[in-house]
Scaffold this active site. Structure first.
Site, PDB file in Angstrom:
ATOM      1  N   ASP A 238     -36.145  32.403   3.905  1.00  0.00           N
ATOM      2  CA  ASP A 238     -34.764  32.640   4.330  1.00  0.00           C
ATOM      3  C   ASP A 238     -33.948  33.026   3.101  1.00  0.00           C
ATOM      4  O   ASP A 238     -33.818  32.236   2.169  1.00  0.00           O
ATOM      5  CB  ASP A 238     -34.231  31.343   4.970  1.00  0.00           C
TER       6      ASP A 238
ATOM      7  N   ASP B 119     -32.898  38.929   7.402  1.00  0.00           N
ATOM      8  CA  ASP B 119     -33.138  38.270   6.114  1.00  0.00           C
ATOM      9  C   ASP B 119     -34.066  37.067   6.192  1.00  0.00           C
ATOM     10  O   ASP B 119     -34.045  36.224   5.305  1.00  0.00           O
ATOM     11  CB  ASP B 119     -31.801  37.855   5.502  1.00  0.00           C
ATOM     12  N   GLU B 120     -34.860  36.974   7.252  1.00  0.00           N
ATOM     13  CA  GLU B 120     -35.803  35.863   7.362  1.00  0.00           C
ATOM     14  C   GLU B 120     -37.174  36.395   7.748  1.00  0.00           C
ATOM     15  O   GLU B 120     -37.281  37.457   8.346  1.00  0.00           O
ATOM     16  CB  GLU B 120     -35.348  34.861   8.433  1.00  0.00           C
TER      17      GLU B 120
END
Length: 357
Positions: free
Chosen positions: A12, A110-111
């Site tokens: 993350d 974004d993970e």
DNA sequence: TCTGGGGTCCTAGGACCC
DNA sequence: TCTGGGGTCCTAGGACCC
């Protein structure tokens, strides 16, 4: 029937949008930075997408109305999101990360989940690998991330959130129950605000309390989801890390500067949305059959209507005509409209793009 | 507090077909 | 004259994710 032993990472990025902005603009160093809607001196509509840690210190958080963020921290640097930039950086990061996994699943911008079972023989090696990934992202992208390591996606996801920013949390199979037990149910994937409230009426607020509850009652109250939650509360999650499949819908929506009951304004905005949606469908070479529109009135009451066409198309003219037909009932109400949206789905991939367009 | 915009998945009722 | 069961598709709404 024992669960196959796996080692899963959840990665993350730390406050991604603001982190990218700070990297591009060293002059923001040490200042509170907020990415989201335009605050317009406290009169703006919309919400905070991401705030950096300086802004979080004074209470500015994701999802908060931008007007409130402005009142809390008028001296912050307020920025509108630069998605093309974030997507470019995201692609670079995902390219770095995916080479370390046997199975890779991007999760939002974004993970990511990584199944590294075949790459490491134990948690010590997993820790070394996680550090290596963090180092490479830091060196190549000058950004930090937090990684959670566990025997399944559920545990890895909660672990990555456990120490932030720039964290690394490992939870071995034997430690999962103990790790989860004191945490609020809200930490579980798929337990949002509504489910949290419902659980509260059963006097369940921690994952441990959920694990000790009668599963038949949970099934009664929540259906299939009840059993899922019960298993998750025991740290059981058999879902695989798997690549995202093809896109299932494309949509655009917009909130008006001011709520309006003017049909002309609404229809004009809808035409623009239709153009954008079609452009994207064509880019991805997708023909659609189902058209849906969304209307939100000024009191936030939200409706959708959809229609499946007897043919497939990617033409803006067809989309506009269908959307216009669908929205009529709402325009006739003469109520003030806050938001409209257009969505297409039921795709057929075109091999014959050129001949058909 | 006054609530964006992009998605996915699930549920439930009704239509329609065999 | 009141009545099957299974399957699929469509539509509307809602919860959840980032």
């Amino acid at each position: 029937m024992s669960e196959k032993k796996r080692i899963i990472f959840h990665l993350d990025m730390d406050h991604f949008y603001t982190a990218v902005e700070e990297r591009e603009h060293p002059e923001y160093a040490g200042k509170p930075v907020v990415v989201g809607a335009d605050p317009k001196q406290g009169k703006g509509r919309g919400v905070v997408s991401t705030s950096n840690y300086e802004a979080r210190k004074v209470g500015v958080k994701s999802g908060m109305p931008i007007s409130r963020a402005w009142r809390l921290c008028p001296e912050a640097v307020f920025l509108q999101p630069n998605f093309p930039l974030y997507i470019r950086v995201s692609n670079e990061i995902m390219a770095i990360v995916r080479k370390y996994a046997d199975k890779f699943e991007q999760w939002g911008i974004d993970e990511a989940f990584l199944d590294v079972t075949a790459r490491v023989k134990d948690y010590a090696e997993a820790e070394a690998l996680a550090k290596k990934i963090k180092r490479e992202i830091s060196e190549k992208e000058r950004l930090t991330c937090s990684i959670g390591v566990g025997p399944n996606k559920l545990t890895a996801k909660i672990a990555s959130d456990f120490q932030k920013p720039n964290g690394l949390t490992l939870v071995k199979g034997s430690e999962v129950q103990q790790f989860l037990e004191p945490l609020p149910v809200r930490k579980l994937l798929w337990v949002g605000r509504k489910t949290e409230e419902k659980l509260k009426t059963l006097s369940i607020s921690t994952i441990g309390e959920l694990a000790r509850y009668d599963p038949s009652v949970l099934t009664e109250v929540f259906g299939a989801m009840g059993m899922q939650m019960f298993l998750n509360a025991h740290g059981i999650d058999r879902s695989e890390v798997e690549p995202r499949t093809e896109v299932k819908s494309i949509s655009h929506e917009t909130t008006f500067q001011e709520d309006t009951a003017e049909a002309d304004i609404v229809l004009e905005a809808m035409d623009v949305l239709c153009e954008e949606v079609c452009k994207e469908a064509l880019n991805q070479r997708l023909f659609f059959k189902t058209v849906a529109i969304k209307v939100r009135y000024d009191n936030f009451e939200t409706h959708t209507r959809s229609k499946t066409l007897p043919f497939m198309t990617a033409r803006a003219r067809d989309l506009k005509k269908s959307a216009k037909g669908l929205i009529q009932v709402y325009l006739q109400s003469r109520r003030k409209i806050r938001l409209i949206g257009v969505r297409v789905s039921a795709f057929v991939k075109s091999e014959k793009q050129k001949t058909l367009c």
